[in-house]
Design a protein around this motif. Sequence first.
Motif, PDB file in Angstrom:
ATOM      1  N   SER B 205       0.838  -1.201   0.000  1.00 16.15           N
ATOM      2  CA  SER B 205       0.000   0.000   0.000  1.00 16.15           C
ATOM      3  C   SER B 205       0.872   1.249   0.000  1.00 16.15           C
ATOM      4  N   LYS B 206       0.237   2.363  -0.350  1.00 18.91           N
ATOM      5  CA  LYS B 206       0.967   3.636  -0.410  1.00 18.91           C
ATOM      6  C   LYS B 206       1.593   3.967   0.952  1.00 18.91           C
ATOM      7  N   GLU B 207       0.828   3.745   2.017  1.00 21.92           N
ATOM      8  CA  GLU B 207       1.315   4.077   3.360  1.00 21.92           C
ATOM      9  C   GLU B 207       2.536   3.233   3.701  1.00 21.92           C
ATOM     10  N   ASP B 208       2.432   1.913   3.407  1.00 19.82           N
ATOM     11  CA  ASP B 208       3.554   1.032   3.712  1.00 19.82           C
ATOM     12  C   ASP B 208       4.788   1.437   2.913  1.00 19.82           C
ATOM     13  N   ALA B 209       4.577   1.738   1.638  1.00 12.32           N
ATOM     14  CA  ALA B 209       5.712   2.092   0.790  1.00 12.32           C
ATOM     15  C   ALA B 209       6.425   3.309   1.347  1.00 12.32           C
ATOM     16  N   ILE B 210       5.647   4.264   1.877  1.00 16.76           N
ATOM     17  CA  ILE B 210       6.278   5.467   2.437  1.00 16.76           C
ATOM     18  C   ILE B 210       6.946   5.140   3.768  1.00 16.76           C
ATOM     19  N   ASN B 211       6.225   4.426   4.633  1.00 12.52           N
ATOM     20  CA  ASN B 211       6.772   4.173   5.961  1.00 12.52           C
ATOM     21  C   ASN B 211       7.987   3.264   5.946  1.00 12.52           C
ATOM     22  N   LEU B 212       8.068   2.370   4.965  1.00 11.62           N
ATOM     23  CA  LEU B 212       9.232   1.478   4.898  1.00 11.62           C
ATOM     24  C   LEU B 212      10.381   2.112   4.112  1.00 11.62           C
ATOM     25  N   SER B 213      10.248   3.394   3.800  1.00  7.27           N
ATOM     26  CA  SER B 213      11.289   4.129   3.058  1.00  7.27           C
ATOM     27  C   SER B 213      11.665   3.433   1.759  1.00  7.27           C
ATOM     28  N   CYS B 214      10.656   3.026   0.983  1.00  8.64           N
ATOM     29  CA  CYS B 214      10.913   2.393  -0.304  1.00  8.64           C
ATOM     30  C   CYS B 214      11.541   3.376  -1.278  1.00  8.64           C
ATOM     31  N   GLU B 215      12.086   2.835  -2.336  1.00 14.43           N
ATOM     32  CA  GLU B 215      12.748   3.673  -3.325  1.00 14.43           C
ATOM     33  C   GLU B 215      12.344   3.260  -4.737  1.00 14.43           C
ATOM     34  N   GLY B 216      12.416   4.198  -5.635  1.00 12.79           N
ATOM     35  CA  GLY B 216      12.342   3.906  -7.062  1.00 12.79           C
ATOM     36  C   GLY B 216      11.011   3.358  -7.537  1.00 12.79           C
ATOM     37  N   PRO B 217      11.044   2.450  -8.521  1.00 12.48           N
ATOM     38  CA  PRO B 217       9.804   1.918  -9.084  1.00 12.48           C
ATOM     39  C   PRO B 217       8.902   1.256  -8.033  1.00 12.48           C
ATOM     40  N   MET B 218       9.474   0.702  -6.971  1.00 12.46           N
ATOM     41  CA  MET B 218       8.667   0.140  -5.884  1.00 12.46           C
ATOM     42  C   MET B 218       7.742   1.212  -5.319  1.00 12.46           C
ATOM     43  N   LEU B 219       8.322   2.387  -5.091  1.00 17.43           N
ATOM     44  CA  LEU B 219       7.580   3.492  -4.484  1.00 17.43           C
ATOM     45  C   LEU B 219       6.585   4.066  -5.488  1.00 17.43           C
ATOM     46  N   ARG B 220       7.040   4.248  -6.727  1.00 18.42           N
ATOM     47  CA  ARG B 220       6.180   4.871  -7.735  1.00 18.42           C
ATOM     48  C   ARG B 220       5.021   3.953  -8.117  1.00 18.42           C
ATOM     49  N   VAL B 321      27.918   4.428   0.447  1.00 18.88           N
ATOM     50  CA  VAL B 321      26.890   4.356  -0.583  1.00 18.88           C
ATOM     51  C   VAL B 321      25.688   3.651   0.011  1.00 18.88           C
ATOM     52  N   ARG B 322      24.537   4.321  -0.046  1.00 21.06           N
ATOM     53  CA  ARG B 322      23.292   3.655   0.362  1.00 21.06           C
ATOM     54  C   ARG B 322      22.567   3.334  -0.947  1.00 21.06           C
ATOM     55  N   THR B 323      22.500   2.063  -1.260  1.00 19.86           N
ATOM     56  CA  THR B 323      21.934   1.697  -2.552  1.00 19.86           C
ATOM     57  C   THR B 323      20.436   1.427  -2.422  1.00 19.86           C
ATOM     58  N   PRO B 324      19.703   1.521  -3.535  1.00 14.57           N
ATOM     59  CA  PRO B 324      18.244   1.360  -3.465  1.00 14.57           C
ATOM     60  C   PRO B 324      17.801  -0.011  -2.964  1.00 14.57           C
ATOM     61  N   THR B 325      18.515  -1.084  -3.334  1.00 12.08           N
ATOM     62  CA  THR B 325      18.066  -2.397  -2.870  1.00 12.08           C
ATOM     63  C   THR B 325      18.132  -2.483  -1.354  1.00 12.08           C
ATOM     64  N   PHE B 326      19.170  -1.836  -0.770  1.00 11.23           N
ATOM     65  CA  PHE B 326      19.310  -1.834   0.684  1.00 11.23           C
ATOM     66  C   PHE B 326      18.054  -1.249   1.324  1.00 11.23           C
ATOM     67  N   ALA B 327      17.519  -0.177   0.694  1.00 11.71           N
ATOM     68  CA  ALA B 327      16.332   0.462   1.243  1.00 11.71           C
ATOM     69  C   ALA B 327      15.069  -0.338   0.957  1.00 11.71           C
ATOM     70  N   ASN B 328      15.092  -1.177  -0.080  1.00 15.29           N
ATOM     71  CA  ASN B 328      13.879  -1.909  -0.454  1.00 15.29           C
ATOM     72  C   ASN B 328      13.750  -3.263   0.242  1.00 15.29           C
ATOM     73  N   ILE B 329      14.805  -3.710   0.931  1.00 15.71           N
ATOM     74  CA  ILE B 329      14.726  -5.031   1.554  1.00 15.71           C
ATOM     75  C   ILE B 329      13.633  -5.110   2.637  1.00 15.71           C
ATOM     76  N   PRO B 330      13.468  -4.080   3.511  1.00 16.05           N
ATOM     77  CA  PRO B 330      12.340  -4.162   4.451  1.00 16.05           C
ATOM     78  C   PRO B 330      10.993  -4.322   3.737  1.00 16.05           C
ATOM     79  N   ALA B 331      10.843  -3.677   2.569  1.00 18.34           N
ATOM     80  CA  ALA B 331       9.590  -3.808   1.824  1.00 18.34           C
ATOM     81  C   ALA B 331       9.441  -5.211   1.260  1.00 18.34           C
ATOM     82  N   LEU B 332      10.560  -5.817   0.845  1.00 20.05           N
ATOM     83  CA  LEU B 332      10.508  -7.194   0.353  1.00 20.05           C
ATOM     84  C   LEU B 332      10.012  -8.120   1.464  1.00 20.05           C
TER      85      LEU B 332
END
Lengths: 173, 360, 110
Positions: B205-220, B321-332
């Motif tokens: 959901s939009k809320e989860d994507a924001i709260n989990l600090s998602c990045e990139g196409p995951m967020l969009r 370097v903070r890479t996007p996958t690092f930020a997307n793992i909590p969302a995964l």
Amino acid sequence: MRISKSPWLLHYDGSSCNGCDIEVLASTAPRFDVERFGIINTGNPKHADIFLCTGGVNSQNKDVVRQIYDQMPDPKVVLACGICACDGGIFKDCYNILGGTDTVIPVDVYVPGCAVRPEAIIDGVVKALKILDEKAEKMKRGEYRSLTSAEYAEKIASKDGSDGEALQEEKDA
Amino acid sequence: MASKRSVIPFGPQHPVLPEPIHIDLVTEDEKVVEAIPSIGFVHRGLEHLVTKKDFGEMVYVAERICGICSFGHGYGYVNAIEHIMDIHPTDRARYVRTLLFELSRMHSHILWLGLMADAFGFESLFMETWKYREKVLDMLEAATGGRVIFSIIRIGGLRKDVPDDVLKGFLPELDNIVEGIKACEKSFLSDPAVLSRLKGVGYLSKEDAINLSCEGPMLRASGVAHDNRTRGYAAYDDVDFEIITSDEGDSYGRCYVRIQEIYQSADIIRQCIEKMPQEGIYVPIKGFPNGEYMTIIEQPRGGACYYVHASGKKFIERMRVRTPTFANIPALAKTLQGCDVADVPILVVTIDPCISCTER
Amino acid sequence: MLENLEEIELVGLLNKIKEIKTDGWLVMQICATKIGENYELLYTFGKDYDVKHVKITVEPGVHVPSVTDIFPAAFLYENEIHDLFGIEVDGINHDYKGGLYRTATPAPFA
């Protein structure tokens, strides 16, 4: 019937940056198509004849590499793809990298490049096929058996009087 | 009947990617109830090389963080150093950088489409998409000399120029690629068998994507219009583009966003070629960097942060370097909760994971 | 030269971060840098396209409280800091206990 007519290939990503892995995948895609040499990409070490290794070896995956190598049946060839698999490359000085594939298992063909080009991979594989045939011939005559990773470690150690990793450290220094 | 919990280890060697990732899947029958990711198989420790390579050589190390988004990593580091040293690259360098950035994005997104097709078992679609990826790589090779790692960027500009006639030659190629991807798009976005594997799978959901600090196409794909290119680095201020979003929030939405971004990238490249300024490509640099800066750019997989701390010496203190996958793992981990075991490969691919980026 | 940087003391960290969360900021990254003998911890937050940094300096051996009660998604950053720099972070929601990177040499950046 020669074994090189349809060798099966196993790819393992050591600690590569992904560049060489993508090129290995690309060489199985339509443009380069290694499958025209009868090569099939397999995931099972017990089915494989060619072990294609990308990336350097670190303390976490050295046993994985050894195990995959030991599980492969004879005759087998090992291909170190990319400069990191050859000798550690740009990451040689990193604290978590032990060195190239040959720190843990014997390597038959070294394919340099950063990232390695698909043409070079195919060239290396074709070279490896020749070695594979030679090994198979010798095996038929009962003259050949490949080293296990444990024997290889001993061989490196006897050259140096210490274990294989220490040898690598000395090379670095 | 009460169902029993069992743990299924997924990876490090697994069928979806050539790269090792390990996830412990806690399952109840066929349902995953919890997923615990663990990484560290390709950790090299390259950030520590700042003690052994000087700040100029670190560009090449940064490029080798990952072989897919290699250009972006080089750019992120170079941009941070240029900010610290107050260097302003020439307009032509900015435009060529933007162009190469977008070519990288195209090749990365097409690569992802292929891996996705492979994950849902559509082998011929995988081969078809990769056919077009080779065309993008041809363009990158014509421009830089490399297919995967380019090493064309350096602090102050570029190492070599891309001639105008080469750039002009890209225009018909781009049309070919867009046409090809349009044909593949039909399979990805309207084939009923494919839809059954994508629609509703891995909903975020939009809320989860924001709260989990998602990045990139995951967020969009979850309906948040956030694209770091609008920060206007390189030449992104001078080109027109609109942020692509989708309200689906599932794997279908992510597929849609990435396909549209391929067309968008082609469009940005055309604009760059059209407006390409004529002047030098390199500004000489003097002295050593002193200060700290954080660059945030949009990589194909999402926003990436490059933090550089330098203290006026040849060797910088820290590159992080903070890479996007690092930020997307909590969302995964979040999307894996409640999915079928059979959908795990698709969900792992859906974040477009790049493990060598993540672990560096 | 970092824009929007605020240097604070370790004791005020959690309150500051709660305040930041209430203002609608989200965590973007957390990293450590070794400067001389001490470590600088840099917390970066984002809101739309704005960025804000909070920096604390800690001496070796000092324990740092976890921010995962406030930002649950920050667990990877804190585990990373523990594994690479050897800084103890107390109360992480998913504590890998040194098993995130599993480096051969413990705390290589320390």
